[in-house]
Each structure stands twice: as C-alpha cells, then as structure tokens.
Write a protein that holds these residues in place. Sequence first.
Motif, mmCIF file in Angstrom:
data_model
loop_
_atom_site.group_PDB
_atom_site.id
_atom_site.type_symbol
_atom_site.label_atom_id
_atom_site.label_comp_id
_atom_site.label_asym_id
_atom_site.label_seq_id
_atom_site.Cartn_x
_atom_site.Cartn_y
_atom_site.Cartn_z
ATOM 1 N N ASN A 57 1.753 -7.890 -3.032
ATOM 2 C CA ASN A 57 1.111 -6.896 -2.168
ATOM 3 C C ASN A 57 -0.248 -7.354 -1.657
ATOM 4 O OD1 ASN A 57 3.257 -5.146 -2.410
ATOM 5 N ND2 ASN A 57 2.368 -4.035 -4.121
ATOM 6 N N CYS A 58 -0.907 -8.236 -2.402
ATOM 7 C CA CYS A 58 -2.227 -8.737 -1.991
ATOM 8 C C CYS A 58 -2.130 -10.060 -1.232
ATOM 9 C CB CYS A 58 -3.119 -8.904 -3.210
ATOM 10 S SG CYS A 58 -3.547 -7.339 -3.980
ATOM 11 N N ASN A 86 1.653 -6.854 -7.674
ATOM 12 C CA ASN A 86 0.275 -6.844 -7.193
ATOM 13 C C ASN A 86 -0.039 -8.121 -6.425
ATOM 14 O OD1 ASN A 86 -0.265 -4.345 -8.277
ATOM 15 N ND2 ASN A 86 -1.211 -5.138 -10.129
#
Length: 69
Positions: free
Chosen positions: A38-39, A35
Amino acid sequence: MGLIDVFEKEDRTEIKLSQLCEMLSAGAKTELLMNAVNCDVPHQYIREMVTGEKEVSDCVLFSTKNDNQ
C-alpha cells in the motif's frame, strides 16, 4: 443448513499454543506485506524482507562525473 450455521457467535475451540503462535506470526507477516504494498515499497525490498536475504542487483551504475579532474 450450511457449515457456517453450525457455529454460534461465541463458540470456543481448542487450539494448541504452537498453532496460535503460527497464526499470529502469519497475521503479522501479512499485515507488514500489505502495508509495504500500500505504501508503494519497491518489490525488491519486499522480497528481501520476506526472505531475509539481500538480492544482488543485475544493473550496473555508471558515474557521470569525470574522476580525472
């Protein structure tokens, strides 16, 4: 016949509670890391999150404001 063919769809295996906790912890850590990646979280923050230690930055910040005024 390969190794995967030995297992059925819903086979049961014995697992210790400590092994289950380790696997769940590793899965949660992996999900948090993915996460973060991906961010577009900066790498320094991801490393600090994984190690739990604050990294000392090598860059020096200079103020552009004149303190004498």
